[in-house]
Enzyme design. Structure first.
Site, short mmCIF file in Angstrom:
data_model
loop_
_atom_site.label_atom_id
_atom_site.label_comp_id
_atom_site.label_asym_id
_atom_site.label_seq_id
_atom_site.Cartn_x
_atom_site.Cartn_y
_atom_site.Cartn_z
N ASP A 3 0.04 5.05 0.99
CA ASP A 3 -0.10 6.03 2.08
C ASP A 3 -0.11 5.34 3.45
O ASP A 3 -0.90 4.44 3.70
CB ASP A 3 -1.38 6.83 1.90
CG ASP A 3 -1.37 7.61 0.58
OD1 ASP A 3 -0.30 8.12 0.21
OD2 ASP A 3 -2.43 7.71 -0.07
N CYS B 179 -16.39 -0.98 -8.73
CA CYS B 179 -15.24 -1.49 -9.48
C CYS B 179 -14.66 -2.70 -8.80
O CYS B 179 -14.98 -3.01 -7.66
CB CYS B 179 -14.18 -0.40 -9.64
SG CYS B 179 -13.26 -0.05 -8.12
N LYS C 294 -9.43 -1.55 -3.17
CA LYS C 294 -9.30 -2.41 -2.00
C LYS C 294 -10.47 -2.13 -1.07
O LYS C 294 -10.84 -0.97 -0.92
CB LYS C 294 -7.97 -2.14 -1.29
CG LYS C 294 -6.74 -2.53 -2.12
CD LYS C 294 -5.45 -2.12 -1.44
CE LYS C 294 -5.21 -0.64 -1.54
NZ LYS C 294 -3.90 -0.19 -1.00
N CYS D 92 -6.30 2.61 -8.02
CA CYS D 92 -7.73 2.63 -8.31
C CYS D 92 -8.19 4.07 -8.19
O CYS D 92 -8.08 4.68 -7.13
CB CYS D 92 -8.49 1.75 -7.32
SG CYS D 92 -10.27 2.09 -7.37
N ASP E 235 -1.57 -0.65 5.92
CA ASP E 235 -1.88 -0.09 7.25
C ASP E 235 -3.38 -0.06 7.52
O ASP E 235 -3.80 0.39 8.58
CB ASP E 235 -1.28 1.31 7.39
CG ASP E 235 -1.91 2.31 6.45
OD1 ASP E 235 -2.28 1.93 5.32
OD2 ASP E 235 -2.04 3.49 6.85
N ASP F 243 0.87 -1.16 0.00
CA ASP F 243 0.00 0.00 0.00
C ASP F 243 0.93 1.23 0.00
O ASP F 243 2.10 1.13 0.36
CB ASP F 243 -0.87 -0.05 1.26
CG ASP F 243 -1.65 1.22 1.46
OD1 ASP F 243 -2.25 1.71 0.50
OD2 ASP F 243 -1.64 1.74 2.60
MG LIG Z 1 -2.70 3.23 3.63
ZN LIG Z 2 -11.39 0.96 -8.98
#
Ligand SMILES: [Mg+2]
Ligand SMILES: [Zn+2]
Length: 173
Positions: free
Chosen positions: A10, A96, A100, A89, A125, A8
């Site tokens: 951020d 969609c 996630k 995404c 996270d 991931d």
């Molecule tokens: Mg994150």
């Molecule tokens: Zn998407």
């Protein structure tokens, strides 16, 4: 087949105290480059899979996001750390298969790069990162607060990479 670590973005690679809407907003953790370099050296493909619904919401554009990612890759390159590919995404409310906790981004990369997902890891996270990793059939590592559905929970990416590197012998049984 290859093995991979899906990261991931951020809160894993960079701080996320406030939104990252332009390259100057991106602040990597001090350990990020070294951790990614360790994965490169262990011959893991390293990918970023990131929900960037701010695009659909209109906070920034795909062009802005590409600039942020070019800056991210260049910063890591200066420290000899390499990201193989980035999937994002752009959706927020759309129905969609990529956002996630759906596994679409991981599955797309796995197909493109011939990845054995059982020998691969998803590091995130948020619980939705772990759910995406579990759906894809990866091992999962949760950063920050614990999440029982994750295979491991640790503090940060540096600790996660230690687990991955030490898990090598288990993987090859
Ligand atoms: Mg994150
Ligand atoms: Zn998407």
């Amino acid at each position: 087949m290859n093995k991979a670590v899906f990261l991931d973005r951020d809160g894993v690679i960079n701080r996320y105290d406030s939104p990252v809407n332009k390259p100057e907003d991106l602040e990597l953790y001090p350990w990020t480059a070294k951790a990614i370099k360790s994965l490169n050296e262990k011959e893991y493909k390293v990918f970023i899979v990131t929900n960037q619904g701010g695009i659909e919401c209109g906070y920034f554009t795909e062009t802005d996001l590409n600039e942020i990612h070019q800056h991210l890759l260049a910063t890591l390159k200066k420290e000899a750390a390499h990201i193989d590919d980035i999937e994002y995404c752009p959706h927020f409310n759309s129905d969609c298969k990529c956002r996630k906790p759906e596994a679409g981004m991981i599955l797309k990369l796995a197909k493109k790069y011939d990845i054995n997902l059982e020998n691969s890891f998803m590091v995130g996270d948020r619980n939705s990162d772990i759910e995406a990793g579990n759906k894809a059939g990866c091992r999962t590592i949760k950063l920050g607060s614990k999440y029982p559905a994750a295979d491991y929970s640790v503090e940060n990416l540096e600790d996660a990479v230690e687990i991955i590197v030490n898990a090598q012998e288990l993987i090859y049984i």
